[in-house]
Design a protein around this motif. Sequence first.
Motif, PDB file in Angstrom:
ATOM      1  N   LEU A 174      23.669 -14.344 -17.499  1.00 34.34           N
ATOM      2  CA  LEU A 174      22.734 -15.437 -18.027  1.00 34.34           C
ATOM      3  C   LEU A 174      23.791 -16.561 -17.735  1.00 34.34           C
ATOM      4  O   LEU A 174      23.120 -17.644 -17.165  1.00 34.34           O
ATOM      5  N   MET A 175      24.901 -16.424 -18.210  1.00 32.09           N
ATOM      6  CA  MET A 175      26.033 -17.640 -17.945  1.00 32.09           C
ATOM      7  C   MET A 175      26.159 -17.797 -16.437  1.00 32.09           C
ATOM      8  O   MET A 175      26.304 -18.933 -16.014  1.00 32.09           O
ATOM      9  N   SER A 221      21.613 -32.402 -16.430  1.00 29.97           N
ATOM     10  CA  SER A 221      21.462 -31.943 -17.952  1.00 29.97           C
ATOM     11  C   SER A 221      19.960 -31.618 -18.583  1.00 29.97           C
ATOM     12  O   SER A 221      20.070 -30.636 -19.039  1.00 29.97           O
ATOM     13  N   ALA A 222      19.165 -32.032 -17.906  1.00 31.19           N
ATOM     14  CA  ALA A 222      17.736 -31.830 -18.383  1.00 31.19           C
ATOM     15  C   ALA A 222      17.479 -30.251 -17.988  1.00 31.19           C
ATOM     16  O   ALA A 222      16.896 -29.585 -18.933  1.00 31.19           O
ATOM     17  N   ALA A 223      17.561 -30.158 -16.603  1.00 36.09           N
ATOM     18  CA  ALA A 223      17.062 -28.810 -16.483  1.00 36.09           C
ATOM     19  C   ALA A 223      18.101 -27.679 -16.840  1.00 36.09           C
ATOM     20  O   ALA A 223      17.510 -26.718 -17.365  1.00 36.09           O
ATOM     21  N   LEU A 224      19.485 -28.015 -17.175  1.00 39.42           N
ATOM     22  CA  LEU A 224      20.401 -27.085 -17.802  1.00 39.42           C
ATOM     23  C   LEU A 224      19.695 -26.925 -19.068  1.00 39.42           C
ATOM     24  O   LEU A 224      19.853 -25.881 -19.531  1.00 39.42           O
ATOM     25  N   GLY A 225      19.322 -27.934 -19.712  1.00 41.83           N
ATOM     26  CA  GLY A 225      19.106 -27.705 -21.221  1.00 41.83           C
ATOM     27  C   GLY A 225      17.925 -26.989 -21.806  1.00 41.83           C
ATOM     28  O   GLY A 225      18.009 -26.106 -22.413  1.00 41.83           O
ATOM     29  N   TRP A 226      17.094 -27.139 -20.619  1.00 38.89           N
ATOM     30  CA  TRP A 226      15.610 -26.185 -20.612  1.00 38.89           C
ATOM     31  C   TRP A 226      15.831 -24.851 -20.223  1.00 38.89           C
ATOM     32  O   TRP A 226      15.610 -23.877 -20.851  1.00 38.89           O
ATOM     33  N   TYR A 227      16.815 -24.732 -19.330  1.00 41.04           N
ATOM     34  CA  TYR A 227      17.233 -23.429 -18.804  1.00 41.04           C
ATOM     35  C   TYR A 227      17.838 -22.645 -20.142  1.00 41.04           C
ATOM     36  O   TYR A 227      17.568 -21.585 -20.358  1.00 41.04           O
ATOM     37  N   TRP A 228      18.924 -23.331 -20.709  1.00 49.08           N
ATOM     38  CA  TRP A 228      19.823 -22.574 -21.835  1.00 49.08           C
ATOM     39  C   TRP A 228      18.797 -22.184 -22.913  1.00 49.08           C
ATOM     40  O   TRP A 228      18.901 -21.590 -23.934  1.00 49.08           O
ATOM     41  N   LEU A 229      17.715 -23.429 -23.521  1.00 50.72           N
ATOM     42  CA  LEU A 229      16.879 -22.979 -24.489  1.00 50.72           C
ATOM     43  C   LEU A 229      15.935 -21.961 -24.216  1.00 50.72           C
ATOM     44  O   LEU A 229      15.966 -20.950 -25.281  1.00 50.72           O
ATOM     45  N   VAL A 230      15.677 -21.545 -22.947  1.00 49.40           N
ATOM     46  CA  VAL A 230      14.831 -20.394 -22.838  1.00 49.40           C
ATOM     47  C   VAL A 230      15.747 -19.322 -22.782  1.00 49.40           C
ATOM     48  O   VAL A 230      15.308 -18.166 -23.221  1.00 49.40           O
ATOM     49  N   ALA A 231      16.959 -19.251 -22.108  1.00 51.59           N
ATOM     50  CA  ALA A 231      17.851 -18.313 -22.021  1.00 51.59           C
ATOM     51  C   ALA A 231      18.430 -17.859 -23.240  1.00 51.59           C
ATOM     52  O   ALA A 231      18.466 -16.521 -23.494  1.00 51.59           O
ATOM     53  N   LEU A 232      18.761 -18.684 -24.122  1.00 51.44           N
ATOM     54  CA  LEU A 232      19.227 -18.171 -25.530  1.00 51.44           C
ATOM     55  C   LEU A 232      18.226 -17.543 -26.308  1.00 51.44           C
ATOM     56  O   LEU A 232      18.632 -16.439 -26.797  1.00 51.44           O
ATOM     57  N   LEU A 290      31.777 -21.544 -16.286  1.00 50.31           N
ATOM     58  CA  LEU A 290      31.464 -20.238 -15.652  1.00 50.31           C
ATOM     59  C   LEU A 290      32.829 -19.136 -16.077  1.00 50.31           C
ATOM     60  O   LEU A 290      32.882 -17.919 -16.288  1.00 50.31           O
ATOM     61  N   LEU A 291      33.807 -19.756 -16.453  1.00 53.20           N
ATOM     62  CA  LEU A 291      35.318 -19.132 -16.745  1.00 53.20           C
ATOM     63  C   LEU A 291      34.781 -18.115 -17.841  1.00 53.20           C
ATOM     64  O   LEU A 291      35.290 -16.701 -17.616  1.00 53.20           O
ATOM     65  N   PRO A 292      34.246 -18.150 -18.887  1.00 49.84           N
ATOM     66  CA  PRO A 292      34.056 -17.047 -19.701  1.00 49.84           C
ATOM     67  C   PRO A 292      33.031 -16.053 -19.590  1.00 49.84           C
ATOM     68  O   PRO A 292      33.013 -14.842 -20.107  1.00 49.84           O
ATOM     69  N   ALA A 293      32.078 -16.269 -18.506  1.00 53.40           N
ATOM     70  CA  ALA A 293      31.217 -15.090 -18.040  1.00 53.40           C
ATOM     71  C   ALA A 293      31.782 -13.919 -17.746  1.00 53.40           C
ATOM     72  O   ALA A 293      31.328 -12.880 -18.167  1.00 53.40           O
ATOM     73  N   PRO A 294      32.812 -13.747 -16.899  1.00 49.55           N
ATOM     74  CA  PRO A 294      33.582 -12.467 -16.641  1.00 49.55           C
ATOM     75  C   PRO A 294      34.134 -11.548 -17.626  1.00 49.55           C
ATOM     76  O   PRO A 294      34.043 -10.326 -17.531  1.00 49.55           O
ATOM     77  N   ILE A 295      34.316 -12.366 -18.754  1.00 51.43           N
ATOM     78  CA  ILE A 295      34.847 -11.616 -19.851  1.00 51.43           C
ATOM     79  C   ILE A 295      33.714 -10.889 -20.646  1.00 51.43           C
ATOM     80  O   ILE A 295      33.835  -9.892 -20.960  1.00 51.43           O
ATOM     81  N   LEU A 296      32.714 -11.388 -20.620  1.00 49.46           N
ATOM     82  CA  LEU A 296      31.314 -10.797 -21.099  1.00 49.46           C
ATOM     83  C   LEU A 296      30.855  -9.512 -20.198  1.00 49.46           C
ATOM     84  O   LEU A 296      30.675  -8.596 -20.827  1.00 49.46           O
ATOM     85  N   VAL A 297      31.147  -9.888 -19.061  1.00 43.50           N
ATOM     86  CA  VAL A 297      30.483  -8.784 -17.984  1.00 43.50           C
ATOM     87  C   VAL A 297      31.569  -7.622 -18.177  1.00 43.50           C
ATOM     88  O   VAL A 297      31.253  -6.468 -18.261  1.00 43.50           O
ATOM     89  N   ALA A 298      32.823  -7.801 -18.053  1.00 46.65           N
ATOM     90  CA  ALA A 298      33.965  -6.848 -18.220  1.00 46.65           C
ATOM     91  C   ALA A 298      33.760  -6.154 -19.619  1.00 46.65           C
ATOM     92  O   ALA A 298      33.917  -5.114 -19.605  1.00 46.65           O
ATOM     93  N   GLY A 299      33.493  -6.944 -20.531  1.00 50.08           N
ATOM     94  CA  GLY A 299      33.621  -6.392 -21.811  1.00 50.08           C
ATOM     95  C   GLY A 299      32.269  -5.450 -21.845  1.00 50.08           C
ATOM     96  O   GLY A 299      32.519  -4.342 -22.459  1.00 50.08           O
ATOM     97  N   GLY A 300      31.194  -5.812 -21.478  1.00 55.54           N
ATOM     98  CA  GLY A 300      29.882  -5.048 -21.273  1.00 55.54           C
ATOM     99  C   GLY A 300      30.270  -3.726 -20.576  1.00 55.54           C
ATOM    100  O   GLY A 300      29.831  -2.772 -21.112  1.00 55.54           O
ATOM    101  N   ALA A 301      30.931  -3.772 -19.350  1.00 57.28           N
ATOM    102  CA  ALA A 301      31.287  -2.696 -18.635  1.00 57.28           C
ATOM    103  C   ALA A 301      32.280  -1.568 -19.565  1.00 57.28           C
ATOM    104  O   ALA A 301      31.744  -0.384 -19.439  1.00 57.28           O
ATOM    105  N   VAL A 302      33.376  -2.327 -20.043  1.00 54.86           N
ATOM    106  CA  VAL A 302      34.422  -1.449 -20.902  1.00 54.86           C
ATOM    107  C   VAL A 302      33.569  -0.684 -22.136  1.00 54.86           C
ATOM    108  O   VAL A 302      33.584   0.504 -22.397  1.00 54.86           O
TER     109      VAL A 302
END
Length: 254
Positions: free
Chosen positions: A46-47, A83-94, A229-241
């Motif tokens: 999602l990130m 910011s408007a589109a991004l805010g609505w995206y994160w509201l739904v995504a979270l 975007l920098l923290p996203a690979p940490i979550l993906v790699a953590g999920g795979a591990v």
Amino acid sequence: MSNEPNAASRHEDGPRELLATVTALRRRARAARHAYWLPLLLFGLLMAAAAPLYVESQAPPAVRATIANPPLTGLGGDLLERSAALGWYWLVALIGGYLLSLAWYRWHARRVGVQTSTRAYLVAGIAGTLVALVLPLVLSFLLRNTATGVSEATRWLTSPLLGVAGRGMLPHLVIALGFAVLAHLERSRVLWAVVVVYAAALLLVNLYFHTADLGPGDVNRHTYMLAALLPAPILVAGGAVALLVTRNTAKRAE
């Protein structure tokens, strides 16, 4: 007389075998209960999916005036062009991400017969999302209307938080909060390790923006996107591990 040692040995081996069986069952149940790999992958993806909304149409100035957007777009970052589109995206995504995680844990519990209570995880995620919605408004109000002495005393906290909010990274903090609660519920060292690395990445990124004296040429179209975007690979790699660790633990417990 010769059979007495064998009888005593069998008598001693009985409790040992029972203890070994109970330990194996407990280890197998703990391994089967862990299912946090999917929420890690989900929020990491999602990130990553939000990355295009952080890209600016042209190189922005180092410091941009905040954009007057509706209150519900507080999650999107007032310094960002979309910011408007991004805010609505994160509201739904979270909200959707936490609800999907809850549904996943319930399905997983029915499949393996062992359940981790994730109600606190869901509450933390939804509450964190609601707080993130109103936090930029509250911080801006405090900076504008609080007495000068009080404002200076709290600027060490309000200013960095406004910077995080302005760059559209409050959702990242909400995700960190949720996974910290989930790590406590799961009692997982692997998940705690992912949370610590993820939080450290967030801290370093936002500390850089807060302390760096950025000039007009230091911020380009992709600067905010790369930061988000920098923290996203940490979550993906953590999920795979986590998926690999869970499967290997389950095999060893068999």
